[in-house]
Write a protein that holds these residues in place. Structure first.
Motif, PDB file in Angstrom:
ATOM      1  N   TRP A 130       0.804  -1.213   0.000  1.00 56.63           N
ATOM      2  CA  TRP A 130       0.000   0.000   0.000  1.00 56.63           C
ATOM      3  C   TRP A 130       0.843   1.272   0.000  1.00 56.63           C
ATOM      4  O   TRP A 130       0.338   2.346  -0.348  1.00 56.63           O
ATOM      5  N   CYS A 131       2.098   1.182   0.387  1.00 61.58           N
ATOM      6  CA  CYS A 131       2.976   2.345   0.219  1.00 61.58           C
ATOM      7  C   CYS A 131       3.059   2.720  -1.260  1.00 61.58           C
ATOM      8  O   CYS A 131       2.958   3.901  -1.623  1.00 61.58           O
ATOM      9  N   ILE A 132       3.236   1.713  -2.106  1.00 70.94           N
ATOM     10  CA  ILE A 132       3.315   1.951  -3.550  1.00 70.94           C
ATOM     11  C   ILE A 132       1.949   2.333  -4.107  1.00 70.94           C
ATOM     12  O   ILE A 132       1.836   3.252  -4.930  1.00 70.94           O
ATOM     13  N   TYR A 133       0.920   1.654  -3.650  1.00 72.71           N
ATOM     14  CA  TYR A 133      -0.424   1.917  -4.168  1.00 72.71           C
ATOM     15  C   TYR A 133      -0.881   3.327  -3.783  1.00 72.71           C
ATOM     16  O   TYR A 133      -1.545   4.009  -4.566  1.00 72.71           O
ATOM     17  N   GLU A 134      -0.526   3.755  -2.586  1.00 76.97           N
ATOM     18  CA  GLU A 134      -0.883   5.112  -2.163  1.00 76.97           C
ATOM     19  C   GLU A 134      -0.233   6.149  -3.071  1.00 76.97           C
ATOM     20  O   GLU A 134      -0.855   7.162  -3.423  1.00 76.97           O
ATOM     21  N   TYR A 135       1.021   5.902  -3.458  1.00 75.45           N
ATOM     22  CA  TYR A 135       1.680   6.842  -4.361  1.00 75.45           C
ATOM     23  C   TYR A 135       0.935   6.921  -5.695  1.00 75.45           C
ATOM     24  O   TYR A 135       0.875   7.982  -6.317  1.00 75.45           O
ATOM     25  N   GLY A 136       0.363   5.800  -6.118  1.00 75.98           N
ATOM     26  CA  GLY A 136      -0.448   5.824  -7.332  1.00 75.98           C
ATOM     27  C   GLY A 136      -1.631   6.760  -7.200  1.00 75.98           C
ATOM     28  O   GLY A 136      -1.997   7.468  -8.151  1.00 75.98           O
ATOM     29  N   TYR A 137      -2.240   6.802  -6.013  1.00 77.74           N
ATOM     30  CA  TYR A 137      -3.339   7.735  -5.769  1.00 77.74           C
ATOM     31  C   TYR A 137      -2.856   9.187  -5.835  1.00 77.74           C
ATOM     32  O   TYR A 137      -3.544  10.062  -6.388  1.00 77.74           O
ATOM     33  N   VAL A 138      -1.691   9.445  -5.249  1.00 82.28           N
ATOM     34  CA  VAL A 138      -1.137  10.805  -5.290  1.00 82.28           C
ATOM     35  C   VAL A 138      -0.900  11.222  -6.737  1.00 82.28           C
ATOM     36  O   VAL A 138      -1.291  12.319  -7.164  1.00 82.28           O
ATOM     37  N   ASP A 139      -0.254  10.348  -7.484  1.00 83.27           N
ATOM     38  CA  ASP A 139       0.025  10.618  -8.893  1.00 83.27           C
ATOM     39  C   ASP A 139      -1.275  10.821  -9.672  1.00 83.27           C
ATOM     40  O   ASP A 139      -1.372  11.701 -10.532  1.00 83.27           O
ATOM     41  N   ASN A 140      -2.283  10.030  -9.353  1.00 85.52           N
ATOM     42  CA  ASN A 140      -3.581  10.142 -10.018  1.00 85.52           C
ATOM     43  C   ASN A 140      -4.202  11.519  -9.786  1.00 85.52           C
ATOM     44  O   ASN A 140      -4.728  12.149 -10.716  1.00 85.52           O
ATOM     45  N   ASP A 141      -4.124  12.001  -8.559  1.00 83.21           N
ATOM     46  CA  ASP A 141      -4.707  13.306  -8.246  1.00 83.21           C
ATOM     47  C   ASP A 141      -3.922  14.444  -8.891  1.00 83.21           C
ATOM     48  O   ASP A 141      -4.506  15.442  -9.342  1.00 83.21           O
ATOM     49  N   ILE A 142      -2.603  14.305  -8.931  1.00 84.77           N
ATOM     50  CA  ILE A 142      -1.787  15.345  -9.568  1.00 84.77           C
ATOM     51  C   ILE A 142      -2.075  15.402 -11.067  1.00 84.77           C
ATOM     52  O   ILE A 142      -2.198  16.487 -11.654  1.00 84.77           O
ATOM     53  N   ILE A 143      -2.196  14.238 -11.695  1.00 79.67           N
ATOM     54  CA  ILE A 143      -2.540  14.185 -13.120  1.00 79.67           C
ATOM     55  C   ILE A 143      -3.917  14.803 -13.354  1.00 79.67           C
ATOM     56  O   ILE A 143      -4.128  15.567 -14.307  1.00 79.67           O
ATOM     57  N   ALA A 144      -4.867  14.481 -12.480  1.00 80.82           N
ATOM     58  CA  ALA A 144      -6.218  15.039 -12.618  1.00 80.82           C
ATOM     59  C   ALA A 144      -6.194  16.556 -12.478  1.00 80.82           C
ATOM     60  O   ALA A 144      -6.845  17.279 -13.249  1.00 80.82           O
ATOM     61  N   GLU A 145      -5.441  17.044 -11.508  1.00 81.10           N
ATOM     62  CA  GLU A 145      -5.343  18.494 -11.296  1.00 81.10           C
ATOM     63  C   GLU A 145      -4.724  19.184 -12.510  1.00 81.10           C
ATOM     64  O   GLU A 145      -5.110  20.300 -12.869  1.00 81.10           O
ATOM     65  N   THR A 146      -3.792  18.502 -13.158  1.00 81.31           N
ATOM     66  CA  THR A 146      -3.060  19.098 -14.275  1.00 81.31           C
ATOM     67  C   THR A 146      -3.862  19.093 -15.571  1.00 81.31           C
ATOM     68  O   THR A 146      -3.858  20.083 -16.318  1.00 81.31           O
ATOM     69  N   PHE A 147      -4.582  18.003 -15.831  1.00 80.18           N
ATOM     70  CA  PHE A 147      -5.167  17.825 -17.163  1.00 80.18           C
ATOM     71  C   PHE A 147      -6.696  17.847 -17.206  1.00 80.18           C
ATOM     72  O   PHE A 147      -7.263  18.059 -18.269  1.00 80.18           O
ATOM     73  N   GLU A 148      -7.364  17.596 -16.098  1.00 84.39           N
ATOM     74  CA  GLU A 148      -8.824  17.542 -16.138  1.00 84.39           C
ATOM     75  C   GLU A 148      -9.427  18.919 -15.899  1.00 84.39           C
ATOM     76  O   GLU A 148      -8.909  19.708 -15.105  1.00 84.39           O
ATOM     77  N   GLN A 149     -10.539  19.183 -16.572  1.00 82.88           N
ATOM     78  CA  GLN A 149     -11.213  20.466 -16.401  1.00 82.88           C
ATOM     79  C   GLN A 149     -11.888  20.567 -15.037  1.00 82.88           C
ATOM     80  O   GLN A 149     -11.875  21.624 -14.403  1.00 82.88           O
ATOM     81  N   LYS A 150     -12.489  19.475 -14.596  1.00 82.64           N
ATOM     82  CA  LYS A 150     -13.156  19.459 -13.296  1.00 82.64           C
ATOM     83  C   LYS A 150     -12.671  18.249 -12.491  1.00 82.64           C
ATOM     84  O   LYS A 150     -13.391  17.258 -12.332  1.00 82.64           O
ATOM     85  N   PRO A 151     -11.450  18.320 -11.992  1.00 82.87           N
ATOM     86  CA  PRO A 151     -10.921  17.172 -11.238  1.00 82.87           C
ATOM     87  C   PRO A 151     -11.657  16.982  -9.919  1.00 82.87           C
ATOM     88  O   PRO A 151     -12.085  17.951  -9.283  1.00 82.87           O
ATOM     89  N   THR A 152     -11.812  15.731  -9.528  1.00 80.19           N
ATOM     90  CA  THR A 152     -12.440  15.411  -8.245  1.00 80.19           C
ATOM     91  C   THR A 152     -11.346  15.286  -7.192  1.00 80.19           C
ATOM     92  O   THR A 152     -10.682  14.254  -7.078  1.00 80.19           O
TER      93      THR A 152
END
Length: 480
Positions: free
Chosen positions: A259-281
């Protein structure tokens, strides 16, 4: 702001006034090892030992004192490291604008008055560009009592009433209103460069992002990782082990490593969403925690947490006691360690790819990510056919819920009855295998019964809701 200080006794606040940071928070931020210090501070904020104190010490007024005392007792070397750290902080965060006013206007005396603690502030003051005539602060060991008295009473214990009445006070805190009202020249100033930075604001703690940044208030670690993922591994793998307790502990360490690795995937997911999505959750607390998670520290903790798990795995394999260590065990542990790190690398790569693909294509990689939470652990251990069916039910239930979410084009997760669906799938699979192989005994094995009972219990509310929502088809008839 114009200040008339010439010839006056000036009482100046320290934290976020003369010193543009909070001395207590900076001291706590210097705890080493940093991660353990951060864990301690979080634990103290959860337990709130200052509320256990007798009156009149009880309450938030004693919070900083308790944090400082307990942290210093557990990490006593902090006082040694603090001397050098205080010198750097004094150089970097001294209020130069205020110092220039002192040098230009020549006040008769400069008195530093603060609710900070003497052992913390003295090394800072020693490295200032001037020598104050007096320093009024809270005593380290009696700081709780001093803070209850308040700054005005501490000042009165050192200065006469006449000196106070003719003095000037410079502070940023409205908590000093009593002192401000008592002097001839009160200055309540918010300095633009001053900043309150909480201790360990940049420290990485495994699973903190999940709890406070990704899903704040949902108790995700307990409800999903411990009460779901870990229990699935126990029921599928530890159940059939000759050492179920050791196997359960082993799986817990490996799960935390995963889950240390999986949690980082969540962080990366949110950063990508913030960068590229118009309405990130994104959660309301996302910005406070996104920069805490560093990839190097993530891998370091994944390895640290995996080591005891891999050791217990070898103990179980070789049927040794935990105290027995030999070359064979270490060699086998090294091989399993390579396999485990390879598996974590695959999970990392899969999540990295998932985050950078379009949302419809993500459906297929999501299946791989969910499968890794169960089947991935079989790279270092084994299960039986019942465990395989539990794993399959777990993965398919989560994957189908995700498909419904994506294909349905909803902005939020639907109330999909995932817990009940897992129970439904497990029941279907176990009956199918029993009938197909003729091994009807697996239907009545304790492992099957316990898994079914657990799945049914977890899905009971969803089953009730499904029954309540059911109605005869004739009620859909439209009356013209």
């Amino acid at each position: 702001m114009s200040m008339e200080l010439q010839g006056k006794l000036v009482i100046v606040d320290l934290d976020e006034t003369l010193f543009l940071r909070n001395s207590t928070e900076e001291y706590l931020n210097s705890l080493q090892p940093k991660t353990l210090g951060a864990v301690l501070l979080i634990a103290l904020d959860i337990l709130k030992p200052w509320n256990w104190l007798p009156q009149p010490l009880k309450g938030d007024q004693s919070r900083d004192w308790c944090r400082v005392i307990i942290s210093t007792l557990i990490f006593p070397w902090t006082l040694i490291f603090w001397q050098q750290q205080a010198q750097k902080l004094a150089h970097n965060y001294i209020n130069q604008e205020l110092i220039l006013k002192f040098l230009e206007q020549f006040p008769s005396q400069i008195v530093i008055a603060t609710l900070g603690f003497d052992l913390i502030i003295n090394p800072i003051i020693k490295n200032l560009q001037f020598c104050p005539d007096a320093v009024i602060s809270c005593r380290f060991w009696q700081g709780g009592v001093d803070r209850q008295r308040g700054k005005y009473e501490l000042v009165k214990a050192v200065l006469t009433d006449e000196e106070i009445a003719n003095a000037a006070v410079i502070t940023d805190s409205t908590d000093d209103q009593v002192l401000l009202d008592a002097v001839a020249s009160p200055y309540l100033v918010q300095w633009p460069d001053a900043q309150y930075v909480p201790a360990m604001a940049d420290a990485y703690i495994p699973f903190l992002y999940l709890e406070r940044g990704k899903r704040p208030g949902q108790k995700y670690f307990i409800k999903n990782i411990i009460a779901d993922d870990w229990l699935v591994l126990i029921l599928a793998i530890a159940w059939i082990s000759p050492y179920p307790a050791l196997q359960s502990i082993m799986m817990l360490f490996l799960l935390l490593s995963f889950w240390c690795i999986y949690e980082y995937g969540y962080v990366d997911n949110d950063i990508i969403a913030e960068t590229f999505e118009q309405k990130p959750t994104l959660s309301a607390t996302y910005q406070n925690y996104k920069n805490r998670v560093k990839l190097l520290q993530v891998w370091l903790w994944a390895i640290i947490l995996a080591i005891p798990g891999l050791f217990l795995l070898e103990v179980i394999k070789l049927q040794l006691t935990p105290k027995t260590i030999n070359l064979s065990l270490l060699s086998s542990m090294g091989l399993d360690g390579v396999l485990w790190l390879t598996f974590l690398s695959v999970v990392f790569g899969c999540f990295w790819s998932y985050n950078r693909l379009d949302k419809q294509t993500r459906i297929w990689l999501y299946f791989c990510l969910q499968a890794s939470k169960c089947f991935g652990f079989l790279i270092v251990t084994t299960t039986n056919s019942i465990g395989i069916m539990l794993f399959a039910s777990q993965v398919l239930a989560r994957w189908i819920a995700y498909i419904v979410y994506r294909v349905g084009k909803h902005t939020e997760w639907m109330e999909f009855p995932g817990e009940f669906f897992r129970c439904f799938l497990f029941t279907f699979l176990i009956i199918s295998v029993a009938l197909g192989t003729g091994e009807l005994s697996i239907l009545l094995s304790w492992q099957t019964l316990v898994i079914f009972a657990w799945c049914a219990y977890r899905g009971r509310r969803q089953f009730v809701n499904i029954c309540r929502q059911a109605y005869p088809i004739y009620k859909d008839k439209t009356l013209v």
